[in-house]
Design a protein around this motif. Structure first.
Motif, PDB file in Angstrom:
ATOM      1  N   GLN A   1       0.809  -1.214   0.000  1.00  0.00           N
ATOM      2  CA  GLN A   1       0.000   0.000   0.000  1.00  0.00           C
ATOM      3  C   GLN A   1       0.847   1.271   0.000  1.00  0.00           C
ATOM      4  O   GLN A   1       0.318   2.358  -0.246  1.00  0.00           O
ATOM      5  CB  GLN A   1      -0.919   0.013   1.217  1.00  0.00           C
ATOM      6  N   GLY A   2       2.118   1.131   0.273  1.00  0.00           N
ATOM      7  CA  GLY A   2       3.006   2.283   0.223  1.00  0.00           C
ATOM      8  C   GLY A   2       3.305   2.877   1.586  1.00  0.00           C
ATOM      9  O   GLY A   2       2.519   2.741   2.532  1.00  0.00           O
ATOM     10  N   THR A   3       4.447   3.533   1.673  1.00  0.00           N
ATOM     11  CA  THR A   3       4.840   4.276   2.863  1.00  0.00           C
ATOM     12  C   THR A   3       5.419   5.610   2.410  1.00  0.00           C
ATOM     13  O   THR A   3       6.202   5.667   1.463  1.00  0.00           O
ATOM     14  CB  THR A   3       5.842   3.469   3.714  1.00  0.00           C
ATOM     15  N   GLN A   4       4.990   6.686   3.068  1.00  0.00           N
ATOM     16  CA  GLN A   4       5.366   8.032   2.632  1.00  0.00           C
ATOM     17  C   GLN A   4       6.742   8.407   3.154  1.00  0.00           C
ATOM     18  O   GLN A   4       7.040   8.256   4.346  1.00  0.00           O
ATOM     19  CB  GLN A   4       4.333   9.057   3.118  1.00  0.00           C
ATOM     20  N   VAL A   5       7.552   8.931   2.258  1.00  0.00           N
ATOM     21  CA  VAL A   5       8.854   9.496   2.610  1.00  0.00           C
ATOM     22  C   VAL A   5       8.841  10.967   2.227  1.00  0.00           C
ATOM     23  O   VAL A   5       8.570  11.309   1.073  1.00  0.00           O
ATOM     24  CB  VAL A   5      10.005   8.769   1.894  1.00  0.00           C
ATOM     25  N   THR A   6       9.118  11.828   3.197  1.00  0.00           N
ATOM     26  CA  THR A   6       9.152  13.262   2.952  1.00  0.00           C
ATOM     27  C   THR A   6      10.498  13.801   3.414  1.00  0.00           C
ATOM     28  O   THR A   6      10.885  13.598   4.568  1.00  0.00           O
ATOM     29  CB  THR A   6       8.024  13.988   3.702  1.00  0.00           C
ATOM     30  N   VAL A   7      11.197  14.463   2.503  1.00  0.00           N
ATOM     31  CA  VAL A   7      12.515  15.014   2.804  1.00  0.00           C
ATOM     32  C   VAL A   7      12.409  16.531   2.745  1.00  0.00           C
ATOM     33  O   VAL A   7      12.097  17.095   1.692  1.00  0.00           O
ATOM     34  CB  VAL A   7      13.573  14.509   1.816  1.00  0.00           C
TER      35      VAL A   7
END
Length: 125
Positions: A117-123
């Motif tokens: 389902q995905g996992t969010q990565v925010t940089v």
């Protein structure tokens, strides 16, 4: 019923690191190559990295080569993506996927059979 579940995403500053994990169930894990994809808003899903069933062969997109490392532990049915020196342009939803093609560079979504389902990565910059 096969299932793939990602974890490990989050918010990190530029230059930082994250390790994503992906655990598969309901399938014979070492019969599958595993891949990581990402999709930023309004962009197409792109292949980031993939690893053969044995872990002996790994492949990377040019944009992450030298910064990301993919690995797998077949005893734990888990694949990892170690992401170092993260950049704001790495911000995306990251997806794990399993392919019945057991080897070779697999960077096309159609080559994969099961998706998480995905996992969010925010940089942040």
């Amino acid at each position: 019923q096969a299932q793939v579940v990602e974890s490990g995403g989050g918010l990190v500053q530029a230059g930082g690191s994250l390790r994503l994990s992906c655990t598969a169930s309901g399938l014979k894990f070492d019969d599958y190559s595993m891949g990581w994809f990402r999709q930023a808003p309004e962009k197409e899903r792109e292949g980031v990295s993939c690893i053969s069933w044995s872990g002996e062969s790994t492949y990377y997109a040019d944009s992450v080569k030298g910064r990301f490392t993919i690995s797998r532990d077949n005893a734990k049915n888990t694949v990892y993506l170690q992401m170092n020196s993260l950049k704001p342009e790495d911000t995306a939803m990251y997806y794990c996927a399993a392919s019945h093609v057991i080897a070779g560079p697999l960077f096309l979504p159609d080559e994969y059979n099961y998706w998480g389902q995905g996992t969010q990565v925010t940089v942040s910059s």
